[in-house]
Design a protein around this motif. Structure first.
Motif, PDB file in Angstrom:
ATOM      1  N   TRP A   1      64.758  61.345  39.129  1.00 39.40           N
ATOM      2  CA  TRP A   1      64.911  60.897  37.705  1.00 39.40           C
ATOM      3  C   TRP A   1      65.324  61.515  36.808  1.00 39.40           C
ATOM      4  CZ3 TRP A   1      62.284  63.620  34.254  1.00 39.40           C
ATOM      5  CH2 TRP A   1      61.390  64.748  34.541  1.00 39.40           C
TER       6      TRP A   1
ATOM      7  N   THR B   1      56.106  64.577  21.807  1.00 39.50           N
ATOM      8  CA  THR B   1      55.875  62.839  21.661  1.00 39.50           C
ATOM      9  C   THR B   1      55.481  62.413  22.838  1.00 39.50           C
ATOM     10  OG1 THR B   1      58.184  63.095  20.502  1.00 39.50           O
ATOM     11  CG2 THR B   1      57.598  60.953  21.295  1.00 39.50           C
ATOM     12  N   LEU B   2      55.649  62.950  24.044  1.00 40.54           N
ATOM     13  CA  LEU B   2      54.929  62.378  25.231  1.00 40.54           C
ATOM     14  C   LEU B   2      53.504  62.544  25.184  1.00 40.54           C
ATOM     15  CD1 LEU B   2      56.999  63.542  28.428  1.00 40.54           C
ATOM     16  CD2 LEU B   2      56.673  61.443  27.518  1.00 40.54           C
TER      17      LEU B   2
ATOM     18  N   PHE C   1      47.281  56.253  23.527  1.00 43.53           N
ATOM     19  CA  PHE C   1      46.959  55.346  24.736  1.00 43.53           C
ATOM     20  C   PHE C   1      45.739  55.904  25.182  1.00 43.53           C
ATOM     21  CE2 PHE C   1      51.376  53.745  24.177  1.00 43.53           C
ATOM     22  CZ  PHE C   1      51.025  52.714  23.902  1.00 43.53           C
TER      23      PHE C   1
ATOM     24  N   ARG D   1      50.189  59.233  11.672  1.00 47.31           N
ATOM     25  CA  ARG D   1      49.420  60.037  12.617  1.00 47.31           C
ATOM     26  C   ARG D   1      48.000  60.110  12.143  1.00 47.31           C
ATOM     27  NH1 ARG D   1      52.091  63.478  15.837  1.00 47.31           N
ATOM     28  NH2 ARG D   1      50.546  64.871  15.824  1.00 47.31           N
TER      29      ARG D   1
ATOM     30  N   THR E   1      63.326  57.360  24.180  1.00 50.93           N
ATOM     31  CA  THR E   1      63.748  58.480  25.475  1.00 50.93           C
ATOM     32  C   THR E   1      62.709  59.440  25.664  1.00 50.93           C
ATOM     33  OG1 THR E   1      64.796  59.817  23.892  1.00 50.93           O
ATOM     34  CG2 THR E   1      66.091  58.242  25.094  1.00 50.93           C
ATOM     35  N   ARG E   2      61.876  59.713  24.583  1.00 48.18           N
ATOM     36  CA  ARG E   2      60.782  60.873  24.671  1.00 48.18           C
ATOM     37  C   ARG E   2      59.330  60.208  24.619  1.00 48.18           C
ATOM     38  NH1 ARG E   2      62.586  65.344  20.890  1.00 48.18           N
ATOM     39  NH2 ARG E   2      60.763  64.214  19.745  1.00 48.18           N
ATOM     40  N   SER E   3      59.389  58.828  24.544  1.00 43.80           N
ATOM     41  CA  SER E   3      57.834  58.135  24.444  1.00 43.80           C
ATOM     42  C   SER E   3      57.676  57.577  25.876  1.00 43.80           C
ATOM     43  CB  SER E   3      57.797  57.376  23.200  1.00 43.80           C
ATOM     44  OG  SER E   3      57.023  56.284  23.617  1.00 43.80           O
ATOM     45  N   LEU E   4      58.690  56.990  26.383  1.00 39.40           N
ATOM     46  CA  LEU E   4      58.563  56.387  27.885  1.00 39.40           C
ATOM     47  C   LEU E   4      58.783  57.674  28.902  1.00 39.40           C
ATOM     48  CD1 LEU E   4      60.754  53.318  27.153  1.00 39.40           C
ATOM     49  CD2 LEU E   4      58.531  53.351  27.806  1.00 39.40           C
ATOM     50  N   MET E   5      57.697  57.539  29.831  1.00 38.20           N
ATOM     51  CA  MET E   5      57.785  58.640  30.683  1.00 38.20           C
ATOM     52  C   MET E   5      58.964  58.464  31.672  1.00 38.20           C
ATOM     53  SD  MET E   5      54.536  59.794  30.112  1.00 38.20           S
ATOM     54  CE  MET E   5      53.734  58.948  28.878  1.00 38.20           C
ATOM     55  N   PRO E   6      60.034  59.378  31.795  1.00 42.89           N
ATOM     56  CA  PRO E   6      61.394  59.158  32.587  1.00 42.89           C
ATOM     57  C   PRO E   6      60.984  59.421  34.030  1.00 42.89           C
ATOM     58  CG  PRO E   6      61.044  61.553  31.617  1.00 42.89           C
ATOM     59  CD  PRO E   6      60.154  60.730  30.944  1.00 42.89           C
ATOM     60  N   TRP E   7      60.088  59.725  34.333  1.00 42.58           N
ATOM     61  CA  TRP E   7      59.840  59.902  35.885  1.00 42.58           C
ATOM     62  C   TRP E   7      59.106  58.563  36.322  1.00 42.58           C
ATOM     63  CZ3 TRP E   7      57.382  62.776  32.356  1.00 42.58           C
ATOM     64  CH2 TRP E   7      56.198  62.544  32.045  1.00 42.58           C
TER      65      TRP E   7
ATOM     66  N   ARG F   1      54.777  47.757  26.625  1.00 46.72           N
ATOM     67  CA  ARG F   1      53.697  48.845  27.098  1.00 46.72           C
ATOM     68  C   ARG F   1      52.685  48.443  26.141  1.00 46.72           C
ATOM     69  NH1 ARG F   1      54.911  55.060  27.135  1.00 46.72           N
ATOM     70  NH2 ARG F   1      55.367  54.604  25.009  1.00 46.72           N
ATOM     71  N   ALA F   2      53.207  48.565  24.788  1.00 49.53           N
ATOM     72  CA  ALA F   2      52.164  48.306  23.718  1.00 49.53           C
ATOM     73  C   ALA F   2      51.195  47.187  23.919  1.00 49.53           C
ATOM     74  CB  ALA F   2      52.826  48.447  22.342  1.00 49.53           C
TER      75      ALA F   2
ATOM     76  N   THR G   1      52.225  60.157  22.700  1.00 52.14           N
ATOM     77  CA  THR G   1      51.957  58.880  23.315  1.00 52.14           C
ATOM     78  C   THR G   1      50.617  58.907  24.429  1.00 52.14           C
ATOM     79  OG1 THR G   1      54.242  58.851  23.196  1.00 52.14           O
ATOM     80  CG2 THR G   1      53.204  57.151  24.795  1.00 52.14           C
TER      81      THR G   1
ATOM     82  N   ALA H   1      47.730  50.322  19.662  1.00 58.95           N
ATOM     83  CA  ALA H   1      48.870  50.801  20.498  1.00 58.95           C
ATOM     84  C   ALA H   1      49.835  51.120  19.649  1.00 58.95           C
ATOM     85  CB  ALA H   1      49.463  49.923  21.366  1.00 58.95           C
ATOM     86  N   VAL H   2      50.905  52.132  20.116  1.00 55.95           N
ATOM     87  CA  VAL H   2      51.999  52.628  19.171  1.00 55.95           C
ATOM     88  C   VAL H   2      53.352  52.294  19.964  1.00 55.95           C
ATOM     89  CG1 VAL H   2      50.876  54.464  18.191  1.00 55.95           C
ATOM     90  CG2 VAL H   2      51.849  54.998  20.453  1.00 55.95           C
TER      91      VAL H   2
ATOM     92  N   TRP I   1      65.635  55.158  31.739  1.00 59.36           N
ATOM     93  CA  TRP I   1      66.929  55.838  31.412  1.00 59.36           C
ATOM     94  C   TRP I   1      68.047  55.170  31.844  1.00 59.36           C
ATOM     95  CZ3 TRP I   1      68.431  57.437  35.923  1.00 59.36           C
ATOM     96  CH2 TRP I   1      67.553  57.636  36.845  1.00 59.36           C
TER      97      TRP I   1
ATOM     98  N   LEU J   1      57.047  54.445  19.181  1.00 61.45           N
ATOM     99  CA  LEU J   1      57.626  55.345  18.500  1.00 61.45           C
ATOM    100  C   LEU J   1      59.213  55.345  18.329  1.00 61.45           C
ATOM    101  CD1 LEU J   1      55.256  58.136  19.806  1.00 61.45           C
ATOM    102  CD2 LEU J   1      54.827  56.984  17.678  1.00 61.45           C
TER     103      LEU J   1
ATOM    104  N   ASP K   1      61.611  57.349  18.858  1.00 61.17           N
ATOM    105  CA  ASP K   1      62.134  58.272  20.064  1.00 61.17           C
ATOM    106  C   ASP K   1      61.636  57.923  21.354  1.00 61.17           C
ATOM    107  OD1 ASP K   1      63.849  59.784  21.445  1.00 61.17           O
ATOM    108  OD2 ASP K   1      63.392  61.514  20.387  1.00 61.17           O
TER     109      ASP K   1
END
Lengths: 257, 256
Positions: free
Chosen positions: A249, A150-151, A158, B52, B87-93, B150-151, A154, B80-81, B136, B83, B85
């Motif tokens: 994080w 998924t990452l 983009f 897709r 939690t897995r589409s935004l970068m958690p770091w 973001r989109a 994305t 732009a998309v 998160w 999604l 999920d």
């Protein structure tokens, strides 16, 4: 409140080591066996040698070799792992060689490095670097390969470039796995730091300890062992702190999940 | 009306262990500029596969997809998309604002413009002041708002959303639905959304594409002739709303 929990953690963690030191201290107090001198004598000698009279001759060279060797290992391991992990073709060509090389016990490579580099510090640094590289390389390959699709989708939509995707998405996402390799690599690097000094060196903690034992300076040898233990512990603790900060994080997210 | 996205005779097959799996069969459909289009269908029908293809993440086995008049061969510009999920589409770091900044790197905006873009996007979705938080640390609804921000920050012509509200609670879902309608009006974005929620599809869309069958075909294109602006209470109580959702439901279940 936080302060108390901290103190409690220290008490829980420290009682067993303290008990063992006390037991060693009292059990060895009357010892006349030359190979097991009283801890009190070891401690006195330890202070004479290692606080901090002999640091420039023995400790600093070892730490310098470790730092340089490990740094090279990190750069090669993380950089190479990132590239191999993101390219199936590259890893197909290189992986058999990597698998073969990493199967050689790191300490066993020291004599080979002596042939290439002679007996000076560059030999030790090279041996440490090679030993540290493999666990870091392997974990980075695995981490980068395991990036969440998924990452990646994305990043792709983009329109991040392949190199942006690698350095800004895949590698950061892999960091929790990379760090486990960094930790193993550091442990091995420390072992090789000491072991590399067993051959052809008069300086360094390993060399000091070996020479002391060979010369029946049992007390000195014991202080060397004690020092290695303490240094190893300090290095591991420093690593934990760096990991906690770098992966804030990751731990923060896990705590909430 | 101009055509923003054109799907022409698209077929999709996946090679599998037990022969070729034929997922999409000769799909043709045009998305008008500024329209809100929902793709619905039974689960596993191939909605996400079509999405897709639209986003250029993979090429169709045959057929063509044109975006803004250009045949696509990868993720097109100006798309732009969002999604499901988050939690897995935004970068958690990365913090929320750095997540947005990452997708703006291509646009070479300069420091001040970048700041402005990030802040106005967060404001648009009601997240002003949360830029320094990590995703998160936010609630599910807020994280999905962050991915919408973001989109938007990329100033897209087309927004593609894959079940964007499937992982948030019902109340939040209504708020987010109204948010995407507002965003569509504010920016004149063409929006394509995959959803399994028929009420949501009727509430948001100008047109609904119903996929059905194995392999999937376009079974029906339903025009939702309920005027905008829509509202959660009035629109959902409109008798015509009930008719449309009944019709779409029957289509999805293959009852009509």
């Amino acid at each position: 409140m936080r302060m108390w929990r901290w103190l409690l953690a220290i008490v829980i963690g420290a009682w067993l080591p303290l008990l063992l030191v006390w037991w060693w201290w009292t059990a060895s107090a009357e010892s006349t066996n030359p190979f097991f001198p009283p801890l009190e004598l070891i401690w006195t000698r330890f202070q004479e040698l290692w606080l901090f009279a002999e640091w420039p001759t023995h400790v600093l060279p070892s730490l310098r070799n470790l730092a340089f060797g490990y740094a090279i290992g990190v750069v090669v391991g993380v950089g190479g792992g990132a590239l191999l992990g993101s390219s199936r073709t590259a890893s197909r060509y290189v992986e058999p060689v990597v698998d073969f090389l990493r199967s050689i016990p790191p300490v066993a490579t020291v004599p080979v490095f002596i042939i290439f580099f002679g007996l000076d510090a560059s030999m030790r640094i090279a041996a440490i670097a090679v030993a540290a590289t493999f666990p870091i390389l392997i974990s980075t390959i695995q981490g980068v390969r395991a990036t969440d699709p998924t990452l990646l989708a994305t990043a792709s939509v983009f329109r991040l470039s392949p190199s942006q995707t690698l350095w800004r998405v895949r590698l950061p996402a892999a960091m929790p796995i990379v760090f486990s390799g960094l930790q193993v690599g550091l442990q091995i690097a420390f072992v090789v730091t000491i072991a590399s000094e067993y051959l052809g060196s008069g300086f360094g903690i390993g060399a000091f300890t070996l020479i002391a034992a060979d010369s029946f300076l049992i007390l000195d040898a014991w202080t060397g062992v004690l020092l290695m233990g303490l240094l190893g512990y300090a290095i591991a603790t420093a690593f934990d702190i760096v990991e906690r900060i770098s992966l804030r994080w990751y731990f923060g997210q896990k705590k909430l999940a | 009306m101009t055509i923003e996205i054109s799907i022409r005779n698209v077929c999709m097959e996946f090679p599998g262990a037990d022969g070729v799996k034929h997922v999409l069969d000769n799909i043709s459909y045009d998305v008008q500029e500024h329209h809100f289009v929902s793709i619905v269908g039974p689960s596993g029908v191939g909605k996400t596969t079509l999405l897709r293809l639209l986003t250029g993440l993979m090429p169709p086995t045959s057929g063509e997809i044109h975006v803004s008049g250009q045949r696509i061969s990868g993720p097109p510009k100006g798309l732009a998309v969002v999604l499901q999920d988050y939690t897995r589409s935004l970068m958690p770091w990365l913090t929320v604002e750095k997540n947005i900044a990452l997708t703006l790197r291509k646009q070479k905006l300069g420091r001040a413009n970048m700041r402005e873009r990030i802040e106005s996007s967060l404001e648009e979705v009601g997240l002003a002041g949360t830029g320094k938080s990590y995703p998160w640390q936010l609630s599910g609804g807020m994280q999905q708002r962050a991915s919408i921000a973001r989109a938007l920050a990329t100033r897209p012509d087309i927004l593609v959303m894959d079940e964007p509200f499937a992982s948030v609670d019902a109340q939040t879902r209504f708020d987010l639905e109204d948010l995407v309608l507002k965003v569509r009006d504010d920016f004149g974005i063409t929006t394509v959304m995959v959803t399994h929620d028929i009420d949501e599809a009727v509430y948001l869309s100008d047109e609904i594409v119903v996929l059905h069958g194995k392999p999937a075909q376009v079974r029906d294109v339903v025009t939702v002739d309920i005027p905008f602006p829509r509202s959660q209470m009035a629109t959902r109580n409109n008798p015509h709303f009930a008719e449309l959702r009944t019709h779409v439901y029957a289509m999805v279940r293959g009852l009509e």
